[in-house]
Design a protein around this motif. Sequence first.
Motif, short mmCIF file in Angstrom:
data_model
loop_
_atom_site.label_atom_id
_atom_site.label_comp_id
_atom_site.label_asym_id
_atom_site.label_seq_id
_atom_site.Cartn_x
_atom_site.Cartn_y
_atom_site.Cartn_z
N SER A 126 -14.58 7.10 -6.12
CA SER A 126 -14.73 8.33 -6.90
C SER A 126 -13.38 9.03 -7.08
CB SER A 126 -15.72 9.28 -6.23
OG SER A 126 -17.00 8.71 -6.16
N ILE A 127 -12.57 9.03 -6.01
CA ILE A 127 -11.24 9.63 -6.10
C ILE A 127 -10.39 8.88 -7.13
CG2 ILE A 127 -9.13 10.18 -4.85
CD1 ILE A 127 -10.80 10.35 -2.29
N LEU A 128 -10.41 7.55 -7.06
CA LEU A 128 -9.60 6.75 -7.97
C LEU A 128 -10.07 6.88 -9.41
CD1 LEU A 128 -9.13 3.54 -5.78
CD2 LEU A 128 -7.60 5.50 -6.02
N TRP A 148 0.82 -1.21 0.00
CA TRP A 148 0.00 0.00 0.00
C TRP A 148 0.85 1.26 0.00
CZ3 TRP A 148 -2.91 -2.78 4.42
CH2 TRP A 148 -3.80 -3.71 3.88
N ARG A 149 2.07 1.17 0.51
CA ARG A 149 2.96 2.34 0.51
C ARG A 149 3.83 2.41 -0.74
NH1 ARG A 149 4.77 1.42 6.84
NH2 ARG A 149 3.01 2.55 7.81
N PHE A 150 3.50 1.60 -1.74
CA PHE A 150 4.19 1.60 -3.04
C PHE A 150 5.62 1.09 -2.92
CE2 PHE A 150 5.18 3.75 -7.26
CZ PHE A 150 4.29 2.98 -7.98
N GLY A 151 5.81 0.13 -2.03
CA GLY A 151 7.11 -0.52 -1.91
C GLY A 151 7.34 -1.50 -3.05
N ASP A 152 8.52 -2.08 -3.08
CA ASP A 152 8.87 -3.09 -4.09
C ASP A 152 8.61 -4.48 -3.55
OD1 ASP A 152 9.65 -1.24 -5.96
OD2 ASP A 152 11.79 -1.77 -5.93
N TYR A 153 8.33 -5.41 -4.45
CA TYR A 153 8.19 -6.82 -4.06
C TYR A 153 8.50 -7.69 -5.26
CZ TYR A 153 3.55 -5.82 -6.01
OH TYR A 153 2.51 -5.39 -6.80
N PHE A 169 -1.42 6.33 -5.62
CA PHE A 169 -2.57 6.74 -4.82
C PHE A 169 -3.61 5.63 -4.70
CE2 PHE A 169 -0.91 10.97 -5.95
CZ PHE A 169 -0.80 11.47 -4.67
N MET A 170 -3.72 4.74 -5.68
CA MET A 170 -4.65 3.62 -5.58
C MET A 170 -4.33 2.79 -4.34
SD MET A 170 -5.14 0.38 -8.17
CE MET A 170 -3.44 -0.15 -7.90
#
Length: 385
Positions: A377-379, A259-264, A319-320
């Motif tokens: 709606s934001i997405l 969720w924090r846009f980390g790598d995996y 942001f998603m």
Amino acid sequence: MLTLPPLSLYIHIPWCVQKCPYCDFNSHAQPEVIPEQAYINCLLDDLRADLKWVQGRPLQSIFIGGGTPSLFSADGIARLLHEVEGLIPFADDIEITLEANPGTFEAERFAGFSKGGVNRLSIGVQSLIEQHLKRLGRIHDPAQARAAAELAGELRQQGLLSSFNLDLMHGLPDQTEAEAISDLDGIIALQPPHISWYQLTIEPNTLFASQPPTLPDDDTLWDIYEQGHQRLAAAGYEQYEVSAYGKTGHRGQHNLNYWRFGDYLGIGCGAHGKVTLPAENRILRTEKVKHPRGYLDLSRPYLYRSWDVAKKERVFEFFMNQLRLLEPALKSSFVDYTGLSLEDADQVLKKSIQQGLLTNKSDHWQTTPRGRLYLNSILTELVEV
């Protein structure tokens, strides 16, 4: 300039006893004999091919998902984790989660999994009411679910597990409000450190999609959510993501990295990965061969496809994921992990800020209480800009 985020590892084990009618994950009915050792060998070879993307980072978390990973033996999981650690160093406080079904056969292996390196279990209870378990295609009963949760609690008291999660769904076919809250009360009574409490959604390419069941109406769903949230808060669970509730110190670190846009890195049938390549100013998505037969074919590469995340997609993907969290979205993280400027974000967030769905502070953005209700709606706005 891109900055390397923390690194996690996802390991996919694709077999299940049977396919649940709501499940859209890459899962397959188990063969008469699961080729456990051959599959582990392939997982390790798959990981070796991805080592170029580690870039000196230790693993902060590992998540073994499926399918039903608890169908594998404790010795097999121990061997897998031991050899993974030989390829990539583990952080001192690494979280290693294994998804498990609460059937007796799998529950008996819980202690073995913990001794083999697993320090967190995620147990798919889904309901504590017999009729709903059957409607969902689950093969365990309420007594087995409670026994599995109690065993996980005992292992935690013995220091063999640091935490465990119980999955629970609401908004089930023909489920009443009273049944949904009773289910949640039953889960809370089992005292897990973490609860994933989420609404059933009908996904494409599932049995439920082709034969839609009758689900509770929107007013009932809202009443369930409001009552449930109050009960969870009163029991000491903090909501930190749309469907994730944890007691102090028990947030799921692997999903937080997503969720924090980390790598995996993603290894195993159909596993997806995300890797940042600062020297090339690239963010890469990867997908592995989906079917077990193809994945186990040693004449083929494990990587099915890879593609670059374009500039506009980086904004949406950041942001998603980040806006699912109740914590602020740090502007410094956006710049570091997307390689973009704050102007790129301001352009797509402007309307949501004007509508009062997001706040815009000097160092972060954050969804407002109203924004959490209208997250879709934001997405949608991010996609359309």
